[in-house]
Design an enzyme around this catalytic site. Structure first.
Site, PDB file in Angstrom:
ATOM      1  N   TRP A  29       0.822  -1.221   0.000  1.00 14.56           N
ATOM      2  CA  TRP A  29       0.000   0.000   0.000  1.00 14.56           C
ATOM      3  C   TRP A  29       0.852   1.267   0.000  1.00 14.56           C
ATOM      4  O   TRP A  29       0.345   2.350  -0.247  1.00 14.56           O
ATOM      5  CB  TRP A  29      -0.964   0.001   1.179  1.00 14.56           C
ATOM      6  CG  TRP A  29      -0.359  -0.419   2.481  1.00 14.56           C
ATOM      7  CD1 TRP A  29       0.268   0.389   3.399  1.00 14.56           C
ATOM      8  CD2 TRP A  29      -0.309  -1.745   3.007  1.00 14.56           C
ATOM      9  NE1 TRP A  29       0.702  -0.362   4.464  1.00 14.56           N
ATOM     10  CE2 TRP A  29       0.358  -1.674   4.260  1.00 14.56           C
ATOM     11  CE3 TRP A  29      -0.783  -2.990   2.557  1.00 14.56           C
ATOM     12  CZ2 TRP A  29       0.570  -2.794   5.053  1.00 14.56           C
ATOM     13  CZ3 TRP A  29      -0.560  -4.103   3.357  1.00 14.56           C
ATOM     14  CH2 TRP A  29       0.106  -4.003   4.580  1.00 14.56           C
ATOM     15  N   GLU A  42      -5.695   0.469   5.759  1.00 12.16           N
ATOM     16  CA  GLU A  42      -5.900   0.915   7.136  1.00 12.16           C
ATOM     17  C   GLU A  42      -7.020   0.130   7.817  1.00 12.16           C
ATOM     18  O   GLU A  42      -6.921  -0.188   8.998  1.00 12.16           O
ATOM     19  CB  GLU A  42      -6.194   2.419   7.176  1.00 12.16           C
ATOM     20  CG  GLU A  42      -4.996   3.293   6.843  1.00 12.16           C
ATOM     21  CD  GLU A  42      -3.838   3.146   7.829  1.00 12.16           C
ATOM     22  OE1 GLU A  42      -4.069   2.735   8.985  1.00 12.16           O
ATOM     23  OE2 GLU A  42      -2.689   3.417   7.429  1.00 12.16           O
ATOM     24  N   THR A  48      -4.914  -6.354  13.243  1.00 13.51           N
ATOM     25  CA  THR A  48      -4.331  -7.431  12.438  1.00 13.51           C
ATOM     26  C   THR A  48      -2.885  -7.087  12.088  1.00 13.51           C
ATOM     27  O   THR A  48      -2.578  -5.946  11.764  1.00 13.51           O
ATOM     28  CB  THR A  48      -5.146  -7.635  11.142  1.00 13.51           C
ATOM     29  OG1 THR A  48      -6.539  -7.755  11.465  1.00 13.51           O
ATOM     30  CG2 THR A  48      -4.706  -8.879  10.399  1.00 13.51           C
ATOM     31  N   LEU A  85      -9.464 -13.030   8.013  1.00 17.40           N
ATOM     32  CA  LEU A  85      -9.029 -11.781   8.653  1.00 17.40           C
ATOM     33  C   LEU A  85      -9.812 -11.498   9.931  1.00 17.40           C
ATOM     34  O   LEU A  85      -9.338 -10.783  10.812  1.00 17.40           O
ATOM     35  CB  LEU A  85      -9.210 -10.593   7.690  1.00 17.40           C
ATOM     36  CG  LEU A  85      -8.056 -10.259   6.754  1.00 17.40           C
ATOM     37  CD1 LEU A  85      -8.429  -9.074   5.868  1.00 17.40           C
ATOM     38  CD2 LEU A  85      -6.775  -9.952   7.519  1.00 17.40           C
ATOM     39  N   TYR A 125      -8.850   7.895  13.820  1.00 15.22           N
ATOM     40  CA  TYR A 125      -7.526   7.446  13.395  1.00 15.22           C
ATOM     41  C   TYR A 125      -7.494   7.194  11.881  1.00 15.22           C
ATOM     42  O   TYR A 125      -6.585   7.661  11.185  1.00 15.22           O
ATOM     43  CB  TYR A 125      -7.093   6.176  14.135  1.00 15.22           C
ATOM     44  CG  TYR A 125      -5.912   5.527  13.452  1.00 15.22           C
ATOM     45  CD1 TYR A 125      -4.630   6.049  13.619  1.00 15.22           C
ATOM     46  CD2 TYR A 125      -6.081   4.458  12.572  1.00 15.22           C
ATOM     47  CE1 TYR A 125      -3.547   5.511  12.935  1.00 15.22           C
ATOM     48  CE2 TYR A 125      -5.003   3.913  11.897  1.00 15.22           C
ATOM     49  CZ  TYR A 125      -3.744   4.445  12.084  1.00 15.22           C
ATOM     50  OH  TYR A 125      -2.679   3.921  11.394  1.00 15.22           O
ATOM     51  N   ASP A 143      -2.990   6.266  16.998  1.00 17.28           N
ATOM     52  CA  ASP A 143      -3.439   4.960  17.470  1.00 17.28           C
ATOM     53  C   ASP A 143      -2.573   4.541  18.656  1.00 17.28           C
ATOM     54  O   ASP A 143      -1.802   5.346  19.186  1.00 17.28           O
ATOM     55  CB  ASP A 143      -3.389   3.927  16.336  1.00 17.28           C
ATOM     56  CG  ASP A 143      -1.964   3.626  15.869  1.00 17.28           C
ATOM     57  OD1 ASP A 143      -1.007   4.297  16.332  1.00 17.28           O
ATOM     58  OD2 ASP A 143      -1.805   2.709  15.034  1.00 17.28           O
ATOM     59  N   CYS A 207      17.093   3.369  18.495  1.00 13.70           N
ATOM     60  CA  CYS A 207      16.040   4.357  18.243  1.00 13.70           C
ATOM     61  C   CYS A 207      16.645   5.656  17.726  1.00 13.70           C
ATOM     62  O   CYS A 207      17.579   6.194  18.324  1.00 13.70           O
ATOM     63  CB  CYS A 207      15.250   4.624  19.522  1.00 13.70           C
ATOM     64  SG  CYS A 207      13.971   5.869  19.324  1.00 13.70           S
TER      65      CYS A 207
END
Length: 231
Positions: A29, A42, A48, A85, A125, A143, A207
């Site tokens: 995507w 999304e 998932t 799903l 979101y 989120d 990080c």
């Protein structure tokens, strides 16, 4: 809570985008700026894992390459492609929303925040994700992943289940998005939460924003706890 300095915010945005440019995953995507495909991804990614979603996403857009194709399909065809799903209401809502887009917007996802937010099954979101990723609008997409990153970096200790905390986080994201970089910034923030600033055993040493992370500086020997309900 440690006061967020301008320097800390600028550092975060700059280093995060640099890191994302070098390390972002090649996800199907992300190869498109098609708002419909971004919207599908999304919805599928809700509750998932990414690895699970990839083959479903590819099959879904092959069968329903346009919003009209999805809107006109028999519901059983849509549910069949969704099989495995789970959370089937997502698929039903997606098809209902596709019909809304055909009826109200000529089959094109509208470049309008309120219109996208009014679609069936599209919450705050998902609205922010579609508007920022597909249209590069400076809208927050907050989120659990994003809340965890911001809570740790800025040492925000408020209960993230409270509406006031979400509003605070959304305002903070609006401040952090560099001009013209909303699509990359929001995806970078999600990517950092998914790959580095994970719920358990975060990879602090790799990080990109470790140097000014208030959570790490407050507790250098151990990562700060995840705030209430941050998973």
């Amino acid at each position: 809570m440690i006061t967020n300095t301008l320097e800390q915010k600028r550092y975060f945005s700059f280093e995060l985008l640099n890191w994302y440019t070098r390390n972002k995953r090649d996800l199907p995507w992300r190869r498109h700026r098609n708002p419909f495909y971004i919207w599908i991804s999304e919805i599928m990614l809700q509750q998932t894992r990414v690895d699970t979603v990839i083959p479903y996403f590819n099959r879904f857009i092959a069968r329903f390459p346009t919003i009209e194709a999805l809107a006109e399909a028999p519901e059983e065809d849509v549910l069949k492609l969704w099989e495995g799903l789970g959370y089937y209401s997502r698929a039903r809502n997606l098809q209902t929303a596709a019909k809304q887009v055909v009826e109200l917007h000529g089959g094109q996802v509208p470049d309008d925040t309120q219109a996208v937010a009014a679609l069936k099954g599209v919450g705050p979101y998902t609205t922010g994700a579609i508007m920022s990723i597909a249209f590069n609008r400076p809208e927050p997409a907050v989120d659990g992943n994003v809340m965890r990153v911001l809570s740790r970096y800025f040492l925000i200790e408020e209960d993230i289940m409270k509406g006031s905390t979400r509003s605070h986080m959304e305002s903070l994201v609006r401040e952090l998005i560099p001009e013209g970089r909303a699509a990359d910034f929001n995806q970078a923030l999600m990517e950092l939460g998914a790959l580095v600033c994970t719920p358990k055993s975060p990879h602090c040493l790799t990080c990109p924003v470790m140097e000014h992370c208030s959570g790490r500086l407050a507790a250098p020997q151990a990562p700060p706890p995840v705030p209430t309900h941050a998973h």
